[in-house]
Design a protein around this motif. Structure first.
Motif, short mmCIF file in Angstrom:
data_model
loop_
_atom_site.label_atom_id
_atom_site.label_comp_id
_atom_site.label_asym_id
_atom_site.label_seq_id
_atom_site.Cartn_x
_atom_site.Cartn_y
_atom_site.Cartn_z
N MET A 161 1.06 -1.35 -0.48
CA MET A 161 -0.12 -0.02 -0.30
C MET A 161 0.58 1.13 -0.14
O MET A 161 1.68 1.87 0.61
N HIS A 162 0.34 2.75 -0.93
CA HIS A 162 1.36 3.72 -0.83
C HIS A 162 1.14 4.29 0.75
O HIS A 162 0.29 3.97 1.50
N SER A 163 2.70 5.07 1.66
CA SER A 163 2.11 5.35 2.20
C SER A 163 1.46 6.31 2.52
O SER A 163 0.50 6.84 3.57
N ALA A 164 0.51 7.04 1.71
CA ALA A 164 -0.09 8.07 2.05
C ALA A 164 -1.31 7.58 2.34
O ALA A 164 -2.19 7.93 3.10
N ASP A 165 -1.62 5.78 1.68
CA ASP A 165 -2.93 6.09 2.00
C ASP A 165 -2.97 5.35 3.57
O ASP A 165 -4.16 5.31 4.48
N ILE A 166 -2.35 4.88 3.82
CA ILE A 166 -1.42 3.84 5.26
C ILE A 166 -1.95 5.11 6.12
O ILE A 166 -2.92 4.96 7.11
N VAL A 167 -1.10 6.47 5.47
CA VAL A 167 -1.55 7.47 6.99
C VAL A 167 -3.14 7.92 6.92
O VAL A 167 -3.65 8.01 8.22
N GLU A 168 -3.61 7.69 5.85
CA GLU A 168 -5.21 8.20 5.98
C GLU A 168 -6.01 7.24 7.14
O GLU A 168 -6.82 7.49 7.39
N ILE A 169 -5.51 6.13 6.71
CA ILE A 169 -6.40 4.92 7.77
C ILE A 169 -5.69 4.64 8.62
O ILE A 169 -6.51 5.17 9.85
N ILE A 170 -4.04 5.20 9.27
CA ILE A 170 -4.30 5.29 10.66
C ILE A 170 -5.40 6.77 11.05
O ILE A 170 -5.31 6.63 12.29
N MET A 171 -5.30 7.69 10.42
CA MET A 171 -6.05 8.59 11.09
C MET A 171 -7.12 8.42 11.94
O MET A 171 -7.96 9.16 12.32
N GLU A 172 -7.98 7.26 11.26
CA GLU A 172 -9.24 6.62 11.26
C GLU A 172 -9.69 6.23 12.28
O GLU A 172 -10.04 5.59 13.45
N LEU A 173 -7.67 5.48 12.81
CA LEU A 173 -7.98 4.37 13.94
C LEU A 173 -7.68 5.14 15.58
O LEU A 173 -7.45 6.26 15.62
N GLU A 175 3.89 12.56 6.97
CA GLU A 175 2.96 12.96 6.81
C GLU A 175 1.52 13.05 7.57
O GLU A 175 0.64 13.49 7.46
N VAL A 176 1.99 12.26 8.98
CA VAL A 176 1.09 12.43 9.96
C VAL A 176 1.11 13.83 10.61
O VAL A 176 1.76 14.24 10.62
N GLU A 177 -0.02 14.51 11.41
CA GLU A 177 0.21 14.89 12.05
C GLU A 177 0.32 15.01 13.11
O GLU A 177 0.77 14.55 13.91
#
Lengths: 297, 297
Positions: free
Chosen positions: B31-43, B66-68
């Motif tokens: 998976m692309h890291s940008a997609d992983i970040v999107e998922i992480i933000m929702e967990l 890329e995370v906040e």
């Protein structure tokens, strides 16, 4: 208009008025084409034509890629048929499509008739797509390689295809049906051993968009994945074009402007502040910088 | 949240709940890291830490870029001191500076103490600049060469310096005082004969900005000249860093958001529609896409 630009225009107008063409040529050849465009937009038509006639062919095609359509048409009229063909062939395909798309049918036919059959048919293919979609903003000038060649051969392909390509920094890997099966960055290519096979090192999960994808979604993807270019495919997976990040910045600016007008509850035509603002900073600059428009409020 | 993202999150949460770490690792590596970040933000925080612990070091540093900030701090706490050092060293320098700049003094010191002396002093140097200036958004990970080497040697330099560099697509030419005297694109390098001398083929008029240049002006220049990166110099002409186009897109988005708030006559904190909109599409997405915020009005 800022002071530096105003000074340049004075200097160049003086040379134009005195017909100092050799001097002007030397002066302009050292200047970036984007700056020349800024200056051209501020000149009278007569001086515009004089100025463009002293530029090298390289510079001329760069300038033509960035001027607005009415200026393009007027400047092009100063050239012979063969010269027009040369200019259009040197220009980036996506820029030519943008220009042709904004012309009426007769003018479109006239320009297309200047080009060789292959280029004309590629352009016609691109003209089919809605201008707000990936198909409408893509170019067909990209680099492809077959998956079974070596890294060394792939770099040789980049060298061969470079002069036509909109970007050389991504190499798209296709199968015998022209279906997109992988991608390699030039960065990866030059740090990898020359005898490796492309298929072994290519990235198989290619971030891509469809010809019909809305340009705003394309921009979102390029921004999210930090790409320099994104490939455009049809439903059958066949690669049809690419969109480079510089055009994505134009899309972001365009969409931002549209959004501002929506926000202001008006349309571009009605909006008075825009008119006076355009006059203040020059139409060419504001058309490239809609996100700045907001800061004057 | 779109349906595809929601499906991914369900799938991943299931694997996390069942502690299927090997499977999860394989799944996320594709998976692309940008997609992983999107998922992480929702967990939830617990699942975030579980997820990050199964990633490869490469992916971890990409994700951390890329995370906040609050998520960054919380995730980082799951690692040992040596692991933290590894992550920070793998991350892009401009991203580390952004993160560190937003921390309080104690946390800043703690993170800086993890790094080796050279890296820590480079970071401290970058922390001096105002975050809205070229100096505040630049990275020191760029490629330089001396002007008297051959094209072959320059390409070798690119290979050597590639792993650290933010971009390999421009090579900056410096004199013995580290003053910027020219630039070459990798495109030019690979299509030029290998025995040519850099000085003969480099572009001497380098489009550049000063460390103090406002980031909005930097964005305007990158957009105008269609650049992939722009060098940042001090008044004495010494190169101090570069800014890449992906960060420029972030600036354009950031400035667009600021401008919208100005337009609306309010500040970020007060603006109610923003709050509900953020909830609707998820904080991580909206923070990367302010130009879309406007379309909901």
């Amino acid at each position: 208009m800022d002071d530096a630009l105003e000074m340049e225009i004075l200097k160049i107008t003086e040379k134009l008025d005195q017909n100092k063409f050799v001097e002007l040529n030397e002066y302009l050849e050292d200047m970036h084409s984007a700056d020349i465009v800024e200056i051209i937009m501020e000149l009278e038509e007569e001086n515009r034509k004089k100025l463009i006639s002293v530029l090298s062919w390289d510079k001329i095609s760069d300038v033509f890629e960035e001027v607005e359509t009415p200026v393009f048409i007027s400047l092009l009229s100063a050239f012979t048929k063969d010269q027009k063909r040369m200019i259009l062939e040197e220009m980036g395909q996506d820029d030519v499509v943008d220009l042709i798309a904004s012309l009426d049918d007769d003018k479109q036919k006239e320009l297309l008739s200047l080009l060789n059959r292959e280029e004309a048919s590629e352009l016609k293919e691109l003209l089919v797509y809605d201008e707000d979609t990936a198909g409408g903003i893509m170019t067909k000038d990209y680099i492809t390689v077959k998956k079974d060649i070596t890294v060394y051969q792939a770099i040789e392909e980049v060298r061969v295809q470079a002069s036509e390509a909109e970007t050389v920094y991504y190499v798209y890997v296709v199968d015998h049906m022209q279906r997109l099966v992988g991608v390699l960055s030039l960065r990866e290519l030059i740090v990898t051993k020359a005898n490796k096979i492309v298929e072994e090192i290519m990235k198989e999960q290619v971030i891509q968009v469809n010809v019909g994808t809305d340009q705003e979604e394309v921009a979102r993807m390029v921004a999210k994945y930090n790409l320099i270019a994104i490939p455009v495919v049809e439903n059958n997976g066949i690669i049809k074009g690419i969109i480079t990040v510089d055009d994505i910045i134009d899309v972001i600016e365009e969409e931002a402007t549209e959004d501002i007008y929506k926000f202001a509850g008006t349309t571009e035509g009605e909006y008075k502040i825009e008119d006076s603002f355009q006059k203040r900073i020059g139409a060419s600059v504001s058309s490239r910088l809609p996100w700045l428009i907001v800061t004057v409020f």
